[in-house]
Design an enzyme around this catalytic site. Sequence first.
Site, PDB file in Angstrom:
ATOM      1  N   THR A 424      35.495  60.086  64.275  1.00  0.00           N
ATOM      2  CA  THR A 424      35.077  60.611  62.988  1.00  0.00           C
ATOM      3  C   THR A 424      35.891  59.980  61.865  1.00  0.00           C
ATOM      4  OG1 THR A 424      34.400  62.577  64.105  1.00  0.00           O
ATOM      5  CG2 THR A 424      35.064  62.900  61.860  1.00  0.00           C
ATOM      6  N   ASP A 466      29.143  68.813  71.669  1.00  0.00           N
ATOM      7  CA  ASP A 466      30.315  69.661  71.383  1.00  0.00           C
ATOM      8  C   ASP A 466      30.088  71.108  71.837  1.00  0.00           C
ATOM      9  OD1 ASP A 466      31.927  67.690  70.371  1.00  0.00           O
ATOM     10  OD2 ASP A 466      31.808  68.308  68.284  1.00  0.00           O
ATOM     11  N   SER A 495      33.340  72.973  66.367  1.00  0.00           N
ATOM     12  CA  SER A 495      34.018  71.747  65.961  1.00  0.00           C
ATOM     13  C   SER A 495      35.522  71.963  65.973  1.00  0.00           C
ATOM     14  CB  SER A 495      33.559  71.375  64.546  1.00  0.00           C
ATOM     15  OG  SER A 495      34.318  70.304  64.039  1.00  0.00           O
ATOM     16  N   SER A 496      36.244  70.858  65.854  1.00  0.00           N
ATOM     17  CA  SER A 496      37.688  70.916  65.602  1.00  0.00           C
ATOM     18  C   SER A 496      38.007  70.433  64.198  1.00  0.00           C
ATOM     19  CB  SER A 496      38.432  70.016  66.591  1.00  0.00           C
ATOM     20  OG  SER A 496      38.147  70.400  67.899  1.00  0.00           O
ATOM     21  N   GLY A 516      39.581  62.898  65.226  1.00  0.00           N
ATOM     22  CA  GLY A 516      40.382  62.977  66.456  1.00  0.00           C
ATOM     23  C   GLY A 516      39.956  64.051  67.430  1.00  0.00           C
ATOM     24  N   GLY A 517      38.719  64.565  67.304  1.00  0.00           N
ATOM     25  CA  GLY A 517      38.268  65.589  68.255  1.00  0.00           C
ATOM     26  C   GLY A 517      39.229  66.762  68.247  1.00  0.00           C
TER      27      GLY A 517
HETATM   28  N1  GLU Z   1      32.720  66.148  67.068  1.00  0.00           N
HETATM   29  C1  GLU Z   1      34.085  66.427  66.823  1.00  0.00           C
HETATM   30  C2  GLU Z   1      34.240  67.762  66.135  1.00  0.00           C
HETATM   31  O1  GLU Z   1      33.335  68.237  65.540  1.00  0.00           O
HETATM   32  C3  GLU Z   1      34.759  65.393  65.986  1.00  0.00           C
HETATM   33  C4  GLU Z   1      34.795  64.085  66.663  1.00  0.00           C
HETATM   34  C5  GLU Z   1      35.842  63.151  66.140  1.00  0.00           C
HETATM   35  O2  GLU Z   1      36.850  63.577  65.598  1.00  0.00           O
HETATM   36  O3  GLU Z   1      35.616  61.970  66.303  1.00  0.00           O
HETATM   37  O4  GLU Z   1      35.248  68.342  66.150  1.00  0.00           O
END
Ligand code: GLU
Length: 623
Positions: A424, A466, A495-496, A516-517
């Site tokens: 992201t 997710d 989400s994170s 960063g997920g």
């Molecule tokens: N899909 C993840 C989220 O919503 C974010 C992915 C990323 O940080 O690349 O938390």
Amino acid sequence: MKQIIEVSQKRSVRIGILWIFIAVFLVVGLVATPPATTNSQGKLPLGVPGVRGGVVTTSEPGAAHVGADILRAGGNAFDAAAAVQFALNVMEPQSSGIGGGGFMMIHLAKQKDTFVIDCRESAPAAATPDMFTGVSFGVRSTSGYAVGLPGTLLCVTTALDNWGTFELDEVLEPAIDLAANGIRVSSRLEGSITSSRLSNEMGNPAYDEARNVFKPGGVPLVEGDLLVQPDLAATFQLIADEGLDVFYTGEIAEAIVNTQLATRSENPDGVGRMTLEDLANYEVAIREPVEGNYRGYRILGMPPPSSGGLTSIQILKMLERFPIGDESQGYGFGSANTLNVMIEAGRLAYADRAIWIGDDDFVDVPSTGLLSDGYAAERSALIEPDMCMPDGTVEAGDPWPYNSGDSKGKPNSAKLVDEEGRNTTHFSIVDRDGNIVTWTSTIESGWGTGLMVPGYGFMLNNELTDFNSTPQYNPDPENFNPGANDVAPGKRPRSSMAPTIIFDGKKPVAAFGSPGGSTIIWSVANMAMNLIDHEMVVQEAVNAPRIAQTSSGVNTRRELGFADEVIEELEGLGETCQTFRSPSVIGSVQSVVIDQRGHIQYGAADKRRIGGVVSVRRDEIAR
Ligand code: GLU
């Protein structure tokens, strides 16, 4: 829910000629990052030099220049954010764009109001809880049914229509120019082009579409090559000419629905379930941030459907009783005590996150309980500075008694596999009036599903992965699980993402976020502690090595830069306790900070990616 209010008079400003300068700048590839030195002016230490005309920080320097030029042309943070988002679609197509979604945190300076536009992708009406069960992440995340209803364009237009001063066609202009005339491929884009996510289903036209753009004739573009994206330029021009409807109900909607009918050959049931009706019904939500206090500062974070705000604030609240910044008491940055209590707090918070947090338009999330002082004290009492909880013993707690009274039952201990993407993007902007946009924007994994909408030049997200891939709902009071993040029609996946603003009283002093997920939560927590506990100037706070403990188990992520003896000491706490992974990069934080006494603004971008900060002096602004 908050009412959107009309605050701005539209005015028409033509800014076209500026983009020639931007294009020249991109080809030369300069990055303007102001040096950061210690400064004791504000309560938070600041970098110098500061400005008063606005600051734009993005992970791609060229996009920061696009935003800064909007500020120079008299635009505000919402105008600049719109132009930055479109420019990033051109320059970082693997990370974000109109085929994705995200969370845009806004602070309106005059109204002293802070809120979020939630343009998270949602599940189509035909989604079912078990739709992903039994299919590997690699396959389900590259099949059409992983595509969530895209929200990014509606985030842009919602902000622009309500608080912007530029028209949609004006903020699209730089991106149209960049896509039509080309950009130089960056080192990061080169890396992404070689990713395996762009190599699925060779020879299948649905998956070849993106390869034809980024690997023309089968040859991957490399750093410095000119990347021209005529289809994307034409799409942006179409949106500029016809407006939002062409995307949600017009020809682009039809193309999106057709594209997500593709699936991986080993997953014939993985065709997308999105319909034209789903797209026509998509809405953004305006949400109140979640809030917690940390050492006298107010931290405003992302509410559900993200876990970003709740989990990062929960971590900070559990840590508040430890003298994190004080070396004389055996703490301080990077000390064994500091890292140990951070890791232990993370294990407790992520155990809660796995059970309790999901889209609270669909499930009851005990947000008040999770952030309550009582629950923070109960959970923090489990942390000892020189001990660790043995692996397998950290369970979710029960925040319900601190929320609305009744416990729902004994939470079960679901161990969820961490499969969030780490590709992201995050950017932060403050304008001359002190309005702030801090926006995490995503298509989930690098290149999303790998499906580019044919003829339209943008990638489709895989955000629906997710959700829990296996439904978790369990009403048994002895093994309770609310299934908070199970798939449901219209629901947004947990989400994170964690755009965050720190306030000193009523005044915003820092805004930041990261990709960063599940590690996003930690990049934000590390950042808050670096600014508040360790009194670092903002660039130093961004640069400092990070840790991330993203589950109730062990095996902490860490970056290079922590002392070997500290890592050894922590690993020696007990055989079944802390272990560390080999060092790897965590996040990419873009931040602005504001010295409220002099209204002086500073920015920092993260060199873990490329990172660009452009600061604007007041005397550079056209009017
Ligand atoms: N899909 C993840 C989220 O919503 C974010 C992915 C990323 O940080 O690349 O938390």
